[in-house]
Design an enzyme around this catalytic site. Structure first.
Site, PDB file in Angstrom:
ATOM      1  N   LYS A   1      -0.665  -0.538  -9.595  1.00  0.00           N
ATOM      2  CA  LYS A   1      -1.229  -1.421  -8.557  1.00  0.00           C
ATOM      3  C   LYS A   1      -0.967  -2.912  -8.803  1.00  0.00           C
ATOM      4  CE  LYS A   1      -2.422   0.844  -5.889  1.00  0.00           C
ATOM      5  NZ  LYS A   1      -1.491   1.769  -5.145  1.00  0.00           N
TER       6      LYS A   1
ATOM      7  N   GLY B   1       2.125  -4.350  -8.204  1.00  0.00           N
ATOM      8  CA  GLY B   1       3.245  -4.849  -7.406  1.00  0.00           C
ATOM      9  C   GLY B   1       4.550  -4.116  -7.694  1.00  0.00           C
ATOM     10  N   THR B   2       4.446  -2.903  -8.203  1.00  0.00           N
ATOM     11  CA  THR B   2       5.624  -2.097  -8.546  1.00  0.00           C
ATOM     12  C   THR B   2       6.569  -1.930  -7.356  1.00  0.00           C
ATOM     13  OG1 THR B   2       3.905  -0.741  -9.590  1.00  0.00           O
ATOM     14  CG2 THR B   2       6.194  -0.011  -9.861  1.00  0.00           C
TER      15      THR B   2
ATOM     16  N   TRP C   1      10.231   6.680 -10.955  1.00  0.00           N
ATOM     17  CA  TRP C   1       9.414   6.449 -12.162  1.00  0.00           C
ATOM     18  C   TRP C   1       9.934   7.383 -13.262  1.00  0.00           C
ATOM     19  CZ3 TRP C   1       7.878   4.558  -7.724  1.00  0.00           C
ATOM     20  CH2 TRP C   1       6.901   3.559  -7.663  1.00  0.00           C
TER      21      TRP C   1
ATOM     22  N   HIS D   1       5.369   2.938 -15.430  1.00  0.00           N
ATOM     23  CA  HIS D   1       4.046   2.387 -15.753  1.00  0.00           C
ATOM     24  C   HIS D   1       3.746   2.594 -17.233  1.00  0.00           C
ATOM     25  CE1 HIS D   1       3.043   1.723 -11.593  1.00  0.00           C
ATOM     26  NE2 HIS D   1       2.852   2.975 -11.274  1.00  0.00           N
TER      27      HIS D   1
ATOM     28  N   SER E   1      -7.452  -2.635  -5.543  1.00  0.00           N
ATOM     29  CA  SER E   1      -6.343  -1.856  -4.980  1.00  0.00           C
ATOM     30  C   SER E   1      -6.456  -0.386  -5.398  1.00  0.00           C
ATOM     31  CB  SER E   1      -5.019  -2.477  -5.459  1.00  0.00           C
ATOM     32  OG  SER E   1      -3.924  -1.845  -4.869  1.00  0.00           O
TER      33      SER E   1
ATOM     34  N   TYR F   1       2.180 -11.114  -9.817  1.00  0.00           N
ATOM     35  CA  TYR F   1       2.043 -10.835  -8.379  1.00  0.00           C
ATOM     36  C   TYR F   1       1.674 -12.138  -7.652  1.00  0.00           C
ATOM     37  CZ  TYR F   1      -0.031  -8.415  -4.282  1.00  0.00           C
ATOM     38  OH  TYR F   1      -0.351  -7.974  -3.015  1.00  0.00           O
TER      39      TYR F   1
ATOM     40  N   MET G   1       8.053  -4.696   4.675  1.00  0.00           N
ATOM     41  CA  MET G   1       7.887  -3.423   3.961  1.00  0.00           C
ATOM     42  C   MET G   1       6.938  -2.492   4.707  1.00  0.00           C
ATOM     43  SD  MET G   1       7.879  -4.536  -0.063  1.00  0.00           S
ATOM     44  CE  MET G   1       7.353  -2.910  -0.608  1.00  0.00           C
TER      45      MET G   1
ATOM     46  N   ARG H   1      -1.704  -1.874   1.780  1.00  0.00           N
ATOM     47  CA  ARG H   1      -3.066  -2.062   2.293  1.00  0.00           C
ATOM     48  C   ARG H   1      -3.291  -3.476   2.809  1.00  0.00           C
ATOM     49  NH1 ARG H   1      -8.007  -3.606   0.225  1.00  0.00           N
ATOM     50  NH2 ARG H   1      -6.873  -4.496  -1.536  1.00  0.00           N
ATOM     51  N   LYS H   2      -3.354  -4.465   1.914  1.00  0.00           N
ATOM     52  CA  LYS H   2      -3.606  -5.854   2.330  1.00  0.00           C
ATOM     53  C   LYS H   2      -2.536  -6.803   1.831  1.00  0.00           C
ATOM     54  CE  LYS H   2      -8.494  -6.744   3.183  1.00  0.00           C
ATOM     55  NZ  LYS H   2      -9.668  -7.443   2.665  1.00  0.00           N
ATOM     56  N   GLY H   3      -2.110  -6.603   0.580  1.00  0.00           N
ATOM     57  CA  GLY H   3      -1.054  -7.447   0.032  1.00  0.00           C
ATOM     58  C   GLY H   3      -1.458  -8.896  -0.177  1.00  0.00           C
TER      59      GLY H   3
HETATM   60  S1  PPS Z   1       1.566   1.793  -7.450  1.00  0.00           S
HETATM   61  O1  PPS Z   1       0.807   2.875  -6.774  1.00  0.00           O
HETATM   62  O2  PPS Z   1       1.057   1.574  -8.819  1.00  0.00           O
HETATM   63  O3  PPS Z   1       2.997   2.014  -7.444  1.00  0.00           O
HETATM   64  O4  PPS Z   1       1.225   0.493  -6.603  1.00  0.00           O
HETATM   65  P1  PPS Z   1       1.983  -0.913  -6.689  1.00  0.00           P
HETATM   66  O5  PPS Z   1       3.201  -0.874  -5.866  1.00  0.00           O
HETATM   67  O6  PPS Z   1       2.108  -1.344  -8.094  1.00  0.00           O
HETATM   68  O7  PPS Z   1       0.902  -1.880  -6.027  1.00  0.00           O
HETATM   69  C1  PPS Z   1       0.447  -1.695  -4.707  1.00  0.00           C
HETATM   70  C2  PPS Z   1      -0.127  -3.020  -4.250  1.00  0.00           C
HETATM   71  O8  PPS Z   1       0.943  -3.947  -4.003  1.00  0.00           O
HETATM   72  C3  PPS Z   1       0.845  -4.411  -2.660  1.00  0.00           C
HETATM   73  N1  PPS Z   1       2.180  -4.747  -2.129  1.00  0.00           N
HETATM   74  C4  PPS Z   1       2.514  -5.983  -1.703  1.00  0.00           C
HETATM   75  N2  PPS Z   1       1.810  -7.136  -1.688  1.00  0.00           N
HETATM   76  C5  PPS Z   1       2.432  -8.227  -1.184  1.00  0.00           C
HETATM   77  N3  PPS Z   1       3.697  -8.221  -0.682  1.00  0.00           N
HETATM   78  C6  PPS Z   1       4.423  -7.088  -0.684  1.00  0.00           C
HETATM   79  N4  PPS Z   1       5.650  -7.115  -0.195  1.00  0.00           N
HETATM   80  C7  PPS Z   1       3.838  -5.901  -1.222  1.00  0.00           C
HETATM   81  N5  PPS Z   1       4.254  -4.618  -1.381  1.00  0.00           N
HETATM   82  C8  PPS Z   1       3.226  -3.938  -1.934  1.00  0.00           C
HETATM   83  C9  PPS Z   1       0.175  -3.255  -1.932  1.00  0.00           C
HETATM   84  O9  PPS Z   1      -0.307  -3.636  -0.680  1.00  0.00           O
HETATM   85  C10 PPS Z   1      -0.903  -2.891  -2.937  1.00  0.00           C
HETATM   86  O10 PPS Z   1      -1.926  -3.890  -3.032  1.00  0.00           O
HETATM   87  P2  PPS Z   1      -3.261  -3.882  -2.163  1.00  0.00           P
HETATM   88  O11 PPS Z   1      -4.132  -4.959  -2.770  1.00  0.00           O
HETATM   89  O12 PPS Z   1      -3.887  -2.520  -2.283  1.00  0.00           O
HETATM   90  O13 PPS Z   1      -2.854  -4.219  -0.755  1.00  0.00           O
END
Ligand code: PPS
Length: 287
Positions: free
Chosen positions: A44, A46-47, A77, A99, A129, A184, A223, A248-250
């Protein structure tokens, strides 16, 4: 945190996704190539965002591949059960996600010239998240109680173990020329500057238009609209789309709408204690 798990060298993994064999394969058998690029994170953090950025950089800003091949197939992964199958389909330079904590990483990496990009995120936003993710991903038995999730997180009772150990483990490599770390929050604040730094680290020369294209196609909105990146193609027995979205929210700072003052103070106290020996400050502490 409630999921069917087993422990491997003190770290919790999920039965349906991992096996002792799949973790051991990475640690002991994976043949790392010198031009491999590893996208490493605690969950969670930013992968998937980094998968998109790296895929676009690899293809000089051309979004065709990102729009035709799923993010999972572009950068699988390495510790998952089906990685050996996915690995066969990767083209060089391979982008491989993980991870895994530092102590379980591929031994052959440490003898190679391959590179690691390590993305970190404000742990309070990770908890938020994760909280929403537990409501939609099949491996989680029940949606979590938020207070319980905070306690599990600080005690390392979580998938992939302790966030504190993960960060501290990987920061042992902070001065290694094969290691690049970013947050992030930095990606959000300055996406273009972050892409430029990543290109420099990777030795990739992109012109201004190509960099703009990387930034545009890796934005949250792009995305979210891209079915190859937004996880909507997963069947509902894996991801319950009726209950929420993977993208979700980003944003940064969503913890403020979830943590009570007492929960925030509790977390901050433990954070200070556990992180003090690292002697580093992170961007989320300033924003
Ligand atoms: S996982 O399941 O571990 O692979 O998840 P991961 O990709 O590491 O993290 C998911 C969160 O990253 C947000 N996300 C983004 N945020 C901003 N910009 C972009 N382009 C973007 N892409 C993915 C995603 O919305 C998850 O965060 P939250 O807070 O839940 O929205």
């Amino acid at each position: 945190m409630s999921f069917d798990h087993f422990e491997y060298k003190g770290v919790k993994f999920a039965h349906k996704v991992h096996s002792e064999k799949s973790i051991s394969y990475v640690e002991n058998e994976l043949k790392v190539l010198d031009d491999d690029i590893f996208n490493v994170t605690y969950p969670k953090s930013g992968t998937n965002w980094m998968i998109e950025i790296l895929s676009l950089i690899k293809h000089n800003g051309d979004a065709t591949v990102c729009q035709s091949i799923s993010s999972y197939e572009r950068a699988p992964w390495q510790e998952t059960i089906d990685f050996p199958e996915q690995e066969k389909k990767l083209t060089q330079p391979r982008i491989i996600s993980s991870h895994l904590p530092h102590h379980l990483f591929a031994k052959s990496f440490f003898k190679s010239k391959a590179k690691i990009i390590y993305t970190m995120r404000n742990p309070k936003d990770i908890i938020v998240s994760l909280f929403h993710f537990t409501k939609i991903l099949y491996i989680f038995k029940e949606s979590e109680n938020f207070q319980q999730l905070i306690e599990d997180f600080v005690n390392g009772n979580a998938l992939y173990g302790s966030w504190f150990d993960h960060v501290k483990g990987w920061m042992q490599m902070k001065d290694d020329s094969r290691f690049f770390f970013i947050t992030y929050e930095e990606l959000l604040k300055d996406p273009r500057g972050s892409v430029v730094k990543l290109c420099k680290f990777l030795g990739k020369q992109l012109d201004d238009a190509q960099i703009d294209s990387v930034v545009k196609h890796s934005s949250f909105n792009s995305m979210k609209e891209n079915k190859m990146s937004n996880w909507t193609q997963l069947t509902s027995d894996i991801l319950d789309h009726a209950k929420g979205s993977f993208l979700r929210k980003g944003v940064s700072g969503d913890w403020k709408t979830h943590f009570t003052v007492a929960q925030s103070e509790y977390f901050d106290k433990i954070y200070q204690e556990k992180m003090k020996d690292l002697n580093m400050s992170f961007s989320w502490e300033q924003f």
